[in-house]
Design a protein around this motif. Structure first.
Motif, PDB file in Angstrom:
ATOM      1  N   VAL A  14      29.920   6.022 -63.989  1.00  0.00           N
ATOM      2  CA  VAL A  14      29.524   7.477 -63.843  1.00  0.00           C
ATOM      3  C   VAL A  14      29.205   7.793 -62.179  1.00  0.00           C
ATOM      4  O   VAL A  14      28.555   6.895 -61.697  1.00  0.00           O
ATOM      5  N   ALA A  15      29.851   8.857 -61.460  1.00  0.00           N
ATOM      6  CA  ALA A  15      29.646   8.818 -60.298  1.00  0.00           C
ATOM      7  C   ALA A  15      28.603   9.733 -59.860  1.00  0.00           C
ATOM      8  O   ALA A  15      28.226  10.668 -60.673  1.00  0.00           O
ATOM      9  N   ILE A  16      27.881   9.289 -58.820  1.00  0.00           N
ATOM     10  CA  ILE A  16      26.986  10.139 -58.238  1.00  0.00           C
ATOM     11  C   ILE A  16      27.349  11.281 -57.295  1.00  0.00           C
ATOM     12  O   ILE A  16      27.921  10.913 -56.199  1.00  0.00           O
ATOM     13  N   PRO A  17      27.411  12.518 -57.554  1.00  0.00           N
ATOM     14  CA  PRO A  17      27.511  13.614 -56.461  1.00  0.00           C
ATOM     15  C   PRO A  17      27.192  13.455 -55.197  1.00  0.00           C
ATOM     16  O   PRO A  17      25.835  13.410 -55.120  1.00  0.00           O
ATOM     17  N   GLN A  18      27.859  13.614 -54.378  1.00  0.00           N
ATOM     18  CA  GLN A  18      27.222  13.748 -52.893  1.00  0.00           C
ATOM     19  C   GLN A  18      27.080  15.231 -52.368  1.00  0.00           C
ATOM     20  O   GLN A  18      27.456  15.789 -52.338  1.00  0.00           O
ATOM     21  N   VAL A  19      25.602  15.035 -51.814  1.00  0.00           N
ATOM     22  CA  VAL A  19      25.198  16.427 -51.542  1.00  0.00           C
ATOM     23  C   VAL A  19      24.259  16.190 -50.484  1.00  0.00           C
ATOM     24  O   VAL A  19      23.867  15.117 -49.919  1.00  0.00           O
ATOM     25  N   SER A  20      24.223  17.339 -49.589  1.00  0.00           N
ATOM     26  CA  SER A  20      23.443  17.092 -48.324  1.00  0.00           C
ATOM     27  C   SER A  20      22.081  16.870 -48.586  1.00  0.00           C
ATOM     28  O   SER A  20      21.308  17.383 -49.504  1.00  0.00           O
ATOM     29  N   ARG A  21      21.337  15.775 -47.710  1.00  0.00           N
ATOM     30  CA  ARG A  21      20.280  15.494 -47.951  1.00  0.00           C
ATOM     31  C   ARG A  21      19.101  16.298 -47.007  1.00  0.00           C
ATOM     32  O   ARG A  21      17.852  16.381 -47.239  1.00  0.00           O
ATOM     33  N   ASN A  22      19.705  17.199 -46.430  1.00  0.00           N
ATOM     34  CA  ASN A  22      18.773  18.273 -45.834  1.00  0.00           C
ATOM     35  C   ASN A  22      18.608  19.609 -46.785  1.00  0.00           C
ATOM     36  O   ASN A  22      19.030  19.768 -47.880  1.00  0.00           O
ATOM     37  N   VAL A  23      17.485  20.285 -46.444  1.00  0.00           N
ATOM     38  CA  VAL A  23      17.315  21.512 -47.368  1.00  0.00           C
ATOM     39  C   VAL A  23      18.279  22.542 -46.816  1.00  0.00           C
ATOM     40  O   VAL A  23      18.218  23.109 -45.762  1.00  0.00           O
ATOM     41  N   LEU A  24      19.079  22.778 -47.745  1.00  0.00           N
ATOM     42  CA  LEU A  24      20.043  24.081 -47.540  1.00  0.00           C
ATOM     43  C   LEU A  24      19.374  25.216 -47.747  1.00  0.00           C
ATOM     44  O   LEU A  24      18.954  25.697 -48.847  1.00  0.00           O
ATOM     45  N   VAL A  25      19.413  26.399 -46.542  1.00  0.00           N
ATOM     46  CA  VAL A  25      18.690  27.492 -46.699  1.00  0.00           C
ATOM     47  C   VAL A  25      19.653  28.572 -46.355  1.00  0.00           C
ATOM     48  O   VAL A  25      20.394  28.570 -45.289  1.00  0.00           O
ATOM     49  N   LYS A  26      19.571  29.810 -47.196  1.00  0.00           N
ATOM     50  CA  LYS A  26      20.401  30.759 -46.896  1.00  0.00           C
ATOM     51  C   LYS A  26      19.448  32.165 -46.709  1.00  0.00           C
ATOM     52  O   LYS A  26      18.588  32.300 -47.784  1.00  0.00           O
ATOM     53  N   ILE A  27      19.608  32.669 -45.626  1.00  0.00           N
ATOM     54  CA  ILE A  27      18.921  34.109 -45.328  1.00  0.00           C
ATOM     55  C   ILE A  27      19.497  35.114 -45.800  1.00  0.00           C
ATOM     56  O   ILE A  27      20.655  35.512 -45.368  1.00  0.00           O
ATOM     57  N   GLU A  28      18.872  35.886 -46.617  1.00  0.00           N
ATOM     58  CA  GLU A  28      19.407  37.223 -47.173  1.00  0.00           C
ATOM     59  C   GLU A  28      18.737  38.208 -45.977  1.00  0.00           C
ATOM     60  O   GLU A  28      17.537  38.503 -46.008  1.00  0.00           O
ATOM     61  N   PRO A  29      19.657  38.948 -45.250  1.00  0.00           N
ATOM     62  CA  PRO A  29      18.901  39.752 -44.081  1.00  0.00           C
ATOM     63  C   PRO A  29      17.982  40.731 -44.427  1.00  0.00           C
ATOM     64  O   PRO A  29      17.885  41.232 -45.542  1.00  0.00           O
ATOM     65  N   PHE A  30      17.072  40.767 -43.469  1.00  0.00           N
ATOM     66  CA  PHE A  30      15.921  42.025 -43.839  1.00  0.00           C
ATOM     67  C   PHE A  30      15.514  42.032 -42.156  1.00  0.00           C
ATOM     68  O   PHE A  30      15.493  41.417 -41.385  1.00  0.00           O
ATOM     69  N   GLY A  31      14.730  43.131 -42.048  1.00  0.00           N
ATOM     70  CA  GLY A  31      14.208  43.530 -40.751  1.00  0.00           C
ATOM     71  C   GLY A  31      15.162  44.048 -39.777  1.00  0.00           C
ATOM     72  O   GLY A  31      16.237  44.232 -40.044  1.00  0.00           O
ATOM     73  N   THR A  32      15.061  43.570 -38.464  1.00  0.00           N
ATOM     74  CA  THR A  32      16.107  43.883 -37.320  1.00  0.00           C
ATOM     75  C   THR A  32      16.955  42.844 -37.057  1.00  0.00           C
ATOM     76  O   THR A  32      16.545  41.724 -37.643  1.00  0.00           O
ATOM     77  N   LEU A  33      17.899  43.097 -36.467  1.00  0.00           N
ATOM     78  CA  LEU A  33      18.871  42.096 -36.133  1.00  0.00           C
ATOM     79  C   LEU A  33      18.067  40.975 -35.093  1.00  0.00           C
ATOM     80  O   LEU A  33      18.289  39.655 -35.228  1.00  0.00           O
ATOM     81  N   GLU A  34      17.224  41.349 -34.211  1.00  0.00           N
ATOM     82  CA  GLU A  34      16.506  40.611 -33.538  1.00  0.00           C
ATOM     83  C   GLU A  34      15.453  39.817 -34.227  1.00  0.00           C
ATOM     84  O   GLU A  34      15.575  38.428 -34.010  1.00  0.00           O
TER      85      GLU A  34
END
Length: 570
Positions: free
Chosen positions: A308-328
């Motif tokens: 059984v293979a162990i899937p390789q995934v990033s060890r970092n925390v993968l974060v996605k920002i869904e935009p809010f507020g201003t561009l700045e």
């Protein structure tokens, strides 16, 4: 002479003419005729993405390990899987194509639903529904209700019939304790409910009399309880979707040596709760001992030819920002998060955390979501710097969980089992008592770690009153136990209990069992000034690295288990 010998054999052993065969009908639907391909709102029901993958994986495991021939498996997917075609295939492929004594499998992966009961045979007043490709949600046309499926199954009398349904008839995105809702999940792109609400239902199938939906010769394996969602979710390494129930079921079929139905269902239940973190409890019916202890598909499976293979995934925390507020605002937030060494910002949906929020009255009101949709509310902050500082403990937790997840043994030589208070529960209220329990199949040395909501490690075993972490095989140990309570009472003159408290949220508990002792002093464990030692800061990463190095040395056998629990306010 050969003909004479054959004739004699057939007279003496007439069963050779009618030996038991295996036959399967597999149904999978992603793209429904009358549904949207993408959700356009929180309440919009959309097409699925994993059902075809489910069917392919199920067909592969049936052929490779469970004695089904390719010629004995019929597949209907997408536009082929209309109501008319499903019923036709059931009649011609399963009923007419099988005989008494055969094993017959009907598998369905797609949307489910429920409609008002028409003949009074349902305690809750609703019939369960399978949704073919051409279902019309407004009116419920082209559905297959459980009464109709039961009538078809009754025509398979004398066969051994297994029905596996990866669909559901409930649509509530919640976590519950008993019948009480304790949290509401938000929709994320990583999970989809396998449920279609049917409106303005007009009955089209009228059963004759009141007969059981589940005939006696049929074993039903279903994805969830009647009041729960069955989910599909995407793999973190590839993004491919799959039904959570089917994925866990096939994982059990691959890893368990000679699985019974009960063993596979236990594997599925734990896999869904602790690896996928979903509130979804698979069901087996009838739940009778003489049935559930039978080998799955009446087969001793072939051993897998590859590990059984162990899937390789990033060890970092993968974060996605869904935009809010201003561009700045968004640019500053990205800069701050990119400066955290273990955080990696992504634009796709292969994530560990989503950031959602709004700016209102000069304050940032932000929520952190995991893949499933569990919500952590960050207290309102007046600037981005304060906001990021408030999120860091929760991101650290996600990071440390990913590090411990790297300590995984896909082919353990023995089993160690861990549970907290109750094997079935993962959700608790503040104030409830905590008891850690574990059991190993063989004598071993135990390291038990609890990761709290901020990512701190609490060493539960060994501890101040159990400095020797050796345990005996097939013995249940619990922490705290009488020995700890009595010793604590003598020392502190007060009683010792563990309870869920603030802050509420998710915690992870991991047990590591080794046949030789780890050098705990070398990895910073052993100074038990309190009952349990707490490890925080950079020492956590050092501990994980040292444990991984020791386990990979090959000097001993080892196993592990993980449980994910959540606490909620009353």
């Amino acid at each position: 002479m050969k003909k004479i010998i054959l004739a004699i054999l057939l007279i003496i052993f007439p069963s050779l003419l009618s030996f038991a065969a295996k036959r399967a009908l597999l149904i999978g639907i992603n793209d429904y005729k009358h549904l949207s391909s993408k959700p356009t709102g929180a309440k919009t029901i959309s097409d699925l993405k994993g059902s075809i993958n489910d069917v392919k994986a199920m067909k592969e495991i049936l052929i490779k390990r469970y004695g089904f021939t390719p010629e004995a498996i019929k597949v209907l997917i997408e536009t082929e899987a209309t109501k008319k075609n499903i019923i036709k295939a059931f009649n011609e492929w399963l009923i007419k194509g099988s005989k008494e004594g055969d094993l017959v499998l009907f598998y369905f992966s797609g949307h489910g639903s429920k409609v008002p009961d028409q003949n009074g045979d349902e305690d809750d007043g609703y019939d369960e529904v399978l949704c073919p490709y051409d279902i019309v949600p407004d009116g419920g046309y082209n559905t297959i209700i459980d009464d109709q499926l039961g009538d078809m199954l009754r025509q398979l009398e004398g066969r051994n019939v297994v029905i596996i349904l990866d669909a559901c008839d409930s649509g509530g995105m919640v976590r519950s304790i008993g019948k009480s809702i304790v949290s509401v999940l938000e929709q994320t792109p990583c999970v989809h409910p396998k449920f279609i609400p049917i409106t303005n239902y007009r009955p089209h199938y009228f059963p004759k009399g009141v007969l059981p939906d589940k005939p006696k010769n049929c074993l039903f394996l279903t994805a969830s309880k009647e009041d729960q969602i069955a989910w599909e979710t995407n793999k973190t390494n590839t993004g491919d979707f799959f039904g959570a129930f089917t994925y866990a079921f096939i994982d059990g079929l691959k890893k368990l040596e000679k699985p019974t139905y009960q063993q596979v269902l236990n594997h599925v239940d734990k896999f869904i709760k602790d690896k996928l973190k979903l509130e979804q409890e698979p069901q087996i019916s009838p739940n009778k001992k003489d049935i559930i202890v039978q080998l799955v598909f009446n087969t001793e499976p072939e051993k897998p030819s590859i590990p059984v293979a162990i899937p390789q995934v990033s060890r970092n925390v993968l974060v996605k920002i869904e935009p809010f507020g201003t561009l700045e605002d968004m640019q500053e937030l990205k800069r701050k998060l990119e400066n955290i060494p273990y955080v990696e910002l992504v634009e796709n949906d292969l994530v560990d955390r989503f950031i959602r929020g709004k700016k209102e009255n000069g304050e940032y009101k932000v929520r952190l979501l995991n893949r499933i949709g569990d919500v952590t509310k960050i207290p309102p902050k007046k600037n981005i710097d304060e906001l990021v500082r408030a999120m860091i403990p929760h991101l650290e937790y996600a990071y440390m969980v990913k590090q411990l997840a790297q300590i995984s043994n896909p082919n353990p030589p023995f089993k160690v089992e861990l549970w907290v208070t109750d094997k079935k529960r993962r959700d608790f209220r503040v104030g409830e008592k905590i008891t850690f329990r574990f059991k190993s199949e063989r004598d071993c040395y135990i390291l038990l770690i609890n990761i709290d909501q901020k990512g701190n490690f609490h060493i539960i075993f060994p501890n101040k009153y159990y400095k020797d972490n050796f345990v005996r095989a097939n013995t249940v140990y619990e922490i705290p136990d009488r020995r700890i309570r009595e010793a604590y009472l003598r020392e502190k003159k007060t009683y010792f209990e563990l309870q869920f408290g603030e802050p509420v949220g998710e915690e992870t508990v991991k047990v590591i069992a080794t046949t030789r002792p780890l050098n705990l002093r070398k990895i910073g464990i052993g100074e038990f000034k309190e009952v349990f030692q707490t490890i925080s800061g950079s020492t956590r990463a050092i501990l994980v690295k040292a444990v991984k190095a020791a386990l990979s040395s090959g000097n001993f056998l080892w196993s592990e288990d993980t449980v994910v629990i959540r606490s909620h306010r009353r």
